[in-house]
Design a protein around this motif. Structure first.
Motif, short mmCIF file in Angstrom:
data_model
loop_
_atom_site.label_atom_id
_atom_site.label_comp_id
_atom_site.label_asym_id
_atom_site.label_seq_id
_atom_site.Cartn_x
_atom_site.Cartn_y
_atom_site.Cartn_z
N ASP A 122 -46.17 -57.19 76.29
CA ASP A 122 -46.07 -58.11 75.16
C ASP A 122 -47.07 -57.76 74.07
O ASP A 122 -48.25 -57.51 74.34
CB ASP A 122 -46.33 -59.55 75.63
CG ASP A 122 -46.41 -60.53 74.47
OD1 ASP A 122 -45.45 -60.57 73.69
OD2 ASP A 122 -47.43 -61.22 74.34
N ILE A 123 -46.58 -57.74 72.82
CA ILE A 123 -47.47 -57.54 71.67
C ILE A 123 -47.32 -58.67 70.67
O ILE A 123 -48.00 -58.67 69.63
CB ILE A 123 -47.18 -56.21 70.95
CG1 ILE A 123 -45.71 -56.15 70.46
CG2 ILE A 123 -47.50 -55.03 71.84
CD1 ILE A 123 -45.39 -54.95 69.61
N ALA A 124 -46.45 -59.64 70.96
CA ALA A 124 -46.14 -60.67 69.98
C ALA A 124 -46.90 -61.96 70.20
O ALA A 124 -47.16 -62.70 69.24
CB ALA A 124 -44.64 -60.97 69.99
N ASN A 125 -47.29 -62.27 71.44
CA ASN A 125 -47.91 -63.55 71.73
C ASN A 125 -49.19 -63.37 72.56
O ASN A 125 -50.17 -62.85 72.05
CB ASN A 125 -46.89 -64.46 72.42
CG ASN A 125 -45.79 -64.92 71.48
OD1 ASN A 125 -46.07 -65.59 70.50
ND2 ASN A 125 -44.55 -64.57 71.77
N VAL A 157 -59.61 -64.50 53.85
CA VAL A 157 -58.70 -64.70 54.97
C VAL A 157 -57.47 -63.83 54.78
O VAL A 157 -57.01 -63.62 53.66
CB VAL A 157 -58.31 -66.19 55.10
CG1 VAL A 157 -57.70 -66.72 53.81
CG2 VAL A 157 -57.36 -66.42 56.26
N ALA A 158 -56.95 -63.30 55.89
CA ALA A 158 -55.74 -62.48 55.86
C ALA A 158 -54.79 -62.92 56.96
O ALA A 158 -55.22 -63.27 58.06
CB ALA A 158 -56.09 -61.00 56.03
N PRO A 159 -53.48 -62.91 56.69
CA PRO A 159 -52.49 -63.22 57.73
C PRO A 159 -52.10 -61.96 58.50
O PRO A 159 -52.25 -60.83 58.01
CB PRO A 159 -51.29 -63.72 56.92
CG PRO A 159 -51.36 -62.92 55.65
CD PRO A 159 -52.84 -62.69 55.38
N LEU A 160 -51.58 -62.16 59.70
CA LEU A 160 -51.08 -61.05 60.51
C LEU A 160 -49.97 -61.58 61.42
O LEU A 160 -50.16 -62.60 62.10
CB LEU A 160 -52.20 -60.45 61.35
CG LEU A 160 -51.80 -59.50 62.49
CD1 LEU A 160 -51.09 -58.26 61.98
CD2 LEU A 160 -53.04 -59.11 63.31
N LYS A 161 -48.84 -60.92 61.43
CA LYS A 161 -47.82 -61.17 62.44
C LYS A 161 -47.58 -59.84 63.14
O LYS A 161 -47.00 -58.91 62.56
CB LYS A 161 -46.51 -61.69 61.84
CG LYS A 161 -45.47 -61.97 62.92
CD LYS A 161 -44.53 -63.09 62.55
CE LYS A 161 -43.60 -63.43 63.71
NZ LYS A 161 -42.86 -64.68 63.51
N PRO A 162 -48.03 -59.69 64.39
CA PRO A 162 -47.95 -58.39 65.06
C PRO A 162 -46.54 -57.85 65.14
O PRO A 162 -46.30 -56.67 64.85
CB PRO A 162 -48.52 -58.68 66.46
CG PRO A 162 -49.40 -59.88 66.28
CD PRO A 162 -48.73 -60.70 65.23
N GLN A 163 -45.59 -58.70 65.52
CA GLN A 163 -44.19 -58.27 65.64
C GLN A 163 -43.29 -59.37 65.10
O GLN A 163 -43.37 -60.52 65.52
CB GLN A 163 -43.83 -58.00 67.10
CG GLN A 163 -42.36 -57.67 67.34
CD GLN A 163 -42.03 -57.59 68.81
OE1 GLN A 163 -42.39 -56.64 69.48
NE2 GLN A 163 -41.34 -58.60 69.33
N ASP A 190 -50.36 -53.84 57.04
CA ASP A 190 -51.18 -54.30 58.16
C ASP A 190 -50.87 -55.75 58.52
O ASP A 190 -51.15 -56.18 59.65
CB ASP A 190 -52.67 -54.17 57.84
CG ASP A 190 -53.18 -52.75 58.00
OD1 ASP A 190 -52.48 -51.93 58.63
OD2 ASP A 190 -54.28 -52.46 57.49
N MET A 191 -50.31 -56.51 57.59
CA MET A 191 -50.03 -57.92 57.84
C MET A 191 -48.80 -58.12 58.72
O MET A 191 -48.58 -59.22 59.24
CB MET A 191 -49.87 -58.66 56.52
CG MET A 191 -51.15 -58.67 55.69
SD MET A 191 -50.89 -59.36 54.04
CE MET A 191 -52.54 -59.11 53.33
N ASN A 192 -47.99 -57.09 58.88
CA ASN A 192 -46.83 -57.13 59.77
C ASN A 192 -46.52 -55.70 60.22
O ASN A 192 -45.58 -55.07 59.72
CB ASN A 192 -45.62 -57.76 59.06
CG ASN A 192 -44.36 -57.82 59.91
OD1 ASN A 192 -43.27 -57.88 59.38
ND2 ASN A 192 -44.50 -57.80 61.22
N PRO A 193 -47.32 -55.18 61.16
CA PRO A 193 -47.19 -53.76 61.52
C PRO A 193 -45.89 -53.40 62.22
O PRO A 193 -45.49 -52.23 62.20
CB PRO A 193 -48.40 -53.51 62.42
CG PRO A 193 -48.81 -54.85 62.91
CD PRO A 193 -48.47 -55.81 61.82
#
Length: 485
Positions: free
Chosen positions: A147-150, A35-41, A74-77
């Motif tokens: 929007d890229i955050a939600n 599993v990997a986390p990601l927060k786009p923005q 990549d987890m917070n680009p």
């Protein structure tokens, strides 16, 4: 086979998105899933350095720890680091691309979107599950375009969404229903479940409301997470002024100016939770007097925050503190303030120009466009205790007091000490994370027989508590359906 992607969005900031993603990452790892986390923005002034020398939000570094991974860009680009009320430094794929005002960044989001989707694609190829954290609220209709955050992200990658709300704030049903009502039809269809966070008490009293919520919206309640008293998790950005309880009258008094643009205040966490340290964040109209140690933290706008410090009348208090035998420590931006001058010839953090420093260390600092991003290990130069941390700064410091470094590192010396050793400064964030280094620095500041405490173990304890809460209260049919399990 591409990964399953699940997105966690919130009705408000600080609804519990970061904590829920952290707990899910550990709970899924317990089940043998990659599993990997990601927060786009992310918009935060607490950041971390990845192994490859990039910069991401600290919350994503903690989520990587929960997943058993080294953090990657990549987890917070996309990371936004505000330096004014309307502008921020924009970091894409771990590197600063410039400072933008809000309207300029709104247009830039088309470019940022490409980086976000590429980062998700790489994670989806490498892992079984990608757990994505939204930002703020998806119901901010003024920000829906580009929007890229939600929901803009969720629509682009075609993933389900769990919506979390904090019942401790009050009005939890209005939060959830109102948010769902403000979504477009296609966005509302992505809501796979509601999560109610920080519940205290007997859930049987809440059940009629949960039944009504499901009947009214047609969306299941995926779970109710309890309030976890005393939970420690590194803050994404919010500055928590509540001190931890201290033991005994001999506690070391540490006063920290709470700068308007304070950054990486997670440096303070090992002190905040040390049982023999009385740490106090000092705000406008308050006083720095009565401290054993005055600690100047990091800042995203060093010259502006130094002007603010002076406007509070604190420069004279710091000088008086030293005359009466106190100690002063500066970290990163706080370190730069300790010198004789601060130069920003290119206007990187505000209007171009120079400012006089506090004059407590014989050195000057000059801001430059190239940001230093590195993780380091070494030893405190005076005490020899092992120290580890990371550097995130745009300044270069020069002067005679740097010949007395605070830390010996393989890459070279770091920091400076005054001739009488009452003033110390460093570029090293995470200075107190290693138990022996923390104890040595507290001893220098005046705390006798300071105990070496394991900050990493405290972080792990918080992650495990979150995963237990997910296992006990959220491992429900709606969540399993989202994950394809």
């Amino acid at each position: 086979m591409p990964a399953t992607t699940l997105m966690i969005q919130g009705t408000t900031s600080d609804a519990g998105k970061s904590a829920l993603v952290t707990g899910l990452c550990r709970a899924l790892r317990r089940r043998g899933l990659r599993v990997a986390p990601l927060k786009p923005q992310n918009m935060a002034l607490n950041s971390a350095v990845t192994a490859d020398g990039g910069e991401i939000g600290r919350a994503q570094a903690a989520q990587a720890q929960a997943a058993g991974l080294e953090p990657t860009t990549d987890m917070n680009p996309v990371l936004l680091k505000p330096n004014t009320d309307t502008g921020a430094q924009v970091i894409v794929n771990g590197r600063a691309v410039g400072t933008m005002e809000a309207l300029a960044y709104h247009e830039y989001k088309r470019t940022a979107r490409e980086a976000v989707l590429a980062a998700h694609a790489r994670l989806a190829r490498a892992y079984d599950v990608v757990v994505v954290e939204g930002a703020g609220s998806p119901a901010e209709v003024n920000l829906r375009e580009h929007d890229i955050a939600n929901m803009g992200f969720a629509e682009a990658v075609d993933c389900p969404v769990l919506l979390v709300a904090d019942i401790d704030r009050g009005g939890v049903f209005a939060q959830l229903v109102g948010t769902a009502e403000l979504l477009a039809d296609s966005e509302r269809a992505r809501l796979a479940g509601f999560v109610i966070n920080r519940f205290r008490g007997d859930q049987t009293l809440l059940q009629p409301g949960l039944d009504w919520l499901e009947d009214y919206t047609g969306i299941p309640v995926a779970g109710v997470l309890p309030h976890l008293e005393g939970l420690y998790l590194e803050a994404e950005d919010r500055l928590d002024g509540a001190p931890a309880p201290t033991e005994g009258a001999d506690a070391l008094r540490v006063h920290v100016p709470a700068f308007p643009r304070i950054s990486n205040h997670t440096d303070l966490d090992p002190l905040r939770h040390h049982p023999r340290v009385d740490l106090r964040l000092v705000g406008p109209g308050d006083s720095l007097e009565g401290a054993d140690l005055i600690l100047l933290p990091g800042s995203k706008s060093v010259r502006a925050d130094l002007d603010w410090l002076r406007a509070q009348g604190w420069e004279a208090q710091i000088q008086r503190h030293l005359r009466y035998g106190g100690r002063v420590l500066g970290v990163c931006g706080g370190f730069q303030m300790l010198g004789t001058a601060l130069h920003d010839p290119e206007g990187l953090e505000g209007p171009a120009g120079s400012s006089p420093g506090l004059g407590l260390l014989a050195m000057e600092s000059t801001l430059a466009p190239e940001k230093r991003l590195t993780r380091v290990r070494g030893r405190l130069a005076p005490e020899g205790a092992p120290v580890a941390g990371y550097e995130i700064h745009m300044g270069v410091s020069e002067g005679p007091d740097l010949s007395r470094p605070l830390a010996d590192l393989p890459e070279g010396d770091d920091g400076a000490r005054s001739a009488d050793d009452r003033v110390r400064g460093t570029y090293l964030h995470g200075l107190f994370d290693e138990g022996e280094a923390c104890a040595a620095l507290l001893g220098w500041a005046g705390l006798g027989d300071a105990e070496a405490r394991d900050h990493h173990a405290r972080t792990e304890e918080g992650i495990e508590r979150l995963a237990d809460a997910v296992d006990d209260h959220l491992w429900t049919e709606p969540l399993r359906r989202c994950l394809g399990l």
